[in-house]
Enzyme design. Structure first.
Site, PDB file in Angstrom:
ATOM      1  CG  HIS A 130      11.371 -23.317   5.566  1.00  0.00           C
ATOM      2  ND1 HIS A 130      10.813 -23.731   4.515  1.00  0.00           N
ATOM      3  CD2 HIS A 130      12.232 -22.485   5.326  1.00  0.00           C
ATOM      4  CE1 HIS A 130      11.568 -23.203   3.318  1.00  0.00           C
ATOM      5  NE2 HIS A 130      12.466 -22.413   4.073  1.00  0.00           N
ATOM      6  CG  ASP A 207      12.872 -28.997   8.592  1.00  0.00           C
ATOM      7  OD1 ASP A 207      14.079 -29.314   8.251  1.00  0.00           O
ATOM      8  OD2 ASP A 207      12.185 -28.182   8.405  1.00  0.00           O
ATOM      9  CD  GLN A 210      18.284 -23.087   9.033  1.00  0.00           C
ATOM     10  OE1 GLN A 210      19.598 -22.885   9.503  1.00  0.00           O
ATOM     11  NE2 GLN A 210      17.932 -22.402   7.960  1.00  0.00           N
ATOM     12  CE  LYS A 233      18.501 -24.384   4.652  1.00  0.00           C
ATOM     13  NZ  LYS A 233      18.088 -23.166   4.200  1.00  0.00           N
ATOM     14  CB  CYS A 371      10.581 -19.790   3.857  1.00  0.00           C
ATOM     15  SG  CYS A 371      11.134 -19.153   2.085  1.00  0.00           S
TER      16      CYS A 371
END
Ligand SMILES: Cc1ncc(COP(=O)(O)O)c(C=O)c1O
Length: 413
Positions: A130, A207, A210, A233, A371
């Site tokens: 991202h 990261d 998600q 999220k 993104c």
């Protein structure tokens, strides 16, 4: 459509009833919300937790001896403990509240990596990051004369691990890699990534923006140095995020921002820093956001991450079949390890037109580069349409997407 009943892993109708927004209509049609990778909807318990903070205990934290301030502080710190348990961190000293994942990555870039970067050094990311896991590194590399290296992905959208390993050099100061791609759905082999990097003495930031709402993410098992996640999220509110860091790293790092709460003492000559985790939380934090996130993580755990993952796996499989049955649709991102994301293009139709037409049917999907412009370049496409799944989605909603896409096909011939 595909036959066979969905596995009765959890009470889907009850889950749906927990999310007030799911009963609304859009453009005269029942809302079919398939833009979860951008942000998820919020269960009523999250909304209630935020409202009851403001109606019952609203006060600033860590400052007052009065009853409300103490209760607000207790609730804020209970949220930190909830996050610690969710990610299995060793201590709440390793859990920093941020605004979002982006802020967490910037914090690490500016306080852990920047001062270690000399001209010619390297930061390693993957080709499916991202923008928030690219641009902060570009900024610190540019300032130091260092280089951003990019581990490539293959045509399925899988990280080429041998290339990742080859790109870990004695000049690599950090590897910052996604646990799951928001544009492709690829789930990366994070344990192996950390193992390879550590074998060469390279620290790793994961990261988990998600991954964290689709699967169990355990920082101890991963042995990562840093990890970021973002509350909105995780079925929580916007404005609250999480940075996990190993305590020894966080202790050695200077503060990111200066202000109230992050200090131990202040004089005009010199200030000293507060203990962890407060050293990294300058100013009044998002108290309501942390409390909302606490309720959201409780909610996820009550439904069960394994049950959620099983349900979403079924939906991903089902949705793949729905899309493959439509003329001219091509899936972008076909990794063997993949979760909850259906990115696709349709021959002869710009993704923006797909998004607009399906919206008229009440179906919310995202179109664009998500993104992740380098991913689009990798697949030589300008954009994709993306349907992304969460625990409350149903097979019927994927059928609705299929019907809406057939209308798109009719319009464009
Ligand atoms: C993989 C990934 N990383 C980072 C982010 C950034 O999250 P936020 O904008 O909440 O900081 C996102 C959001 O879409 C994402 O999908």
């Amino acid at each position: 459509m595909i036959s066979g009943a969905a596995p009765a892993v959890f009470d889907l109708q009850r889950v749906r009833a927990d999310f007030p927004i799911l009963s609304r209509t859009v453009n005269g049609k029942p809302l079919v919300y398939l833009d979860n990778a951008a942000t998820t909807q919020k269960p009523g318990v999250v909304l209630d937790a935020i409202a009851s903070y403001y109606t019952e205990i609203n006060a600033n934290v860590h400052r007052g001896v009065h009853e409300l301030s103490q209760r607000a502080t207790d609730a804020y710190e209970a949220a930190r403990e909830r996050v610690r348990a969710y990610f299995n961190a060793a201590s709440t000293r390793e859990v920093i509240f941020t605004r979002n994942a982006t802020e967490g990555i910037n914090l690490v870039a500016y306080t852990f990596v920047k001062q270690r970067l000399a001209a010619g050094d390297e930061v390693l990311v993957s080709a499916m990051e991202h923008h928030s896991n690219i641009v902060p590194w570009q900024l610190v590399c540019e300032a130091a004369g260092a280089h951003l290296r990019v581990a490539p992905i293959d045509d399925r959208g899988e990280l080429i691990l041998e290339e990742f390993d080859r790109l870990l050099t004695p000049r690599t100061r950090i590897a910052s890699i996604t646990h799951m791609s928001n544009a492709l759905g690829t789930v990366t082999p994070v344990r192996e990534i950390v193992r390879l990097a550590h074998a060469k003495g390279v620290p790793v930031l994961i990261d988990a923006s998600q991954a964290a709402y689709h699967m169990r993410v355990d920082v101890k098992a991963l042995d990562c140095d840093f990890l970021v996640a973002t509350g909105h999220k995780l079925y929580g509110p916007t404005g609250i995020g999480v940075l996990y860091g190993k305590e020894a790293h966080l202790e050695a790092m200077p503060p990111f921002m200066g202000g109230g709460d992050m200090i131990s003492s202040v004089s005009f000559e010199r200030s000293t820093w507060n203990v962890l985790p407060y050293k990294f939380e300058a100013g009044t934090p998002d108290i309501a956001g942390a409390i909302g996130l606490h309720a959201a993580l409780d909610y996820i755990e009550a439904r069960g991450l394994d049950a959620i993952a099983a349900h979403e796996r079924d939906l991903l499989h089902y949705g793949t079949g729905v899309l493959e049955a439509i003329d001219g649709v091509r899936l972008i991102g076909t990794a063997r390890e993949k979760a909850s994301i259906l990115s696709f293009v349709m021959e002869g139709v710009h993704p923006h037109d797909i998004g607009t037409i399906v919206d008229r049917e009440g179906v919310a999907i995202r179109t664009g580069h998500h993104c992740a412009q380098p991913v689009m370049e990798r697949f030589k496409i300008p954009a994709t349409a993306r349907a992304s799944l969460a625990m409350y989605n149903t097979r019927e909603e994927l059928d609705a997407l299929g019907r809406a896409l057939r209308k798109v096909r009719q319009v464009f011939g």
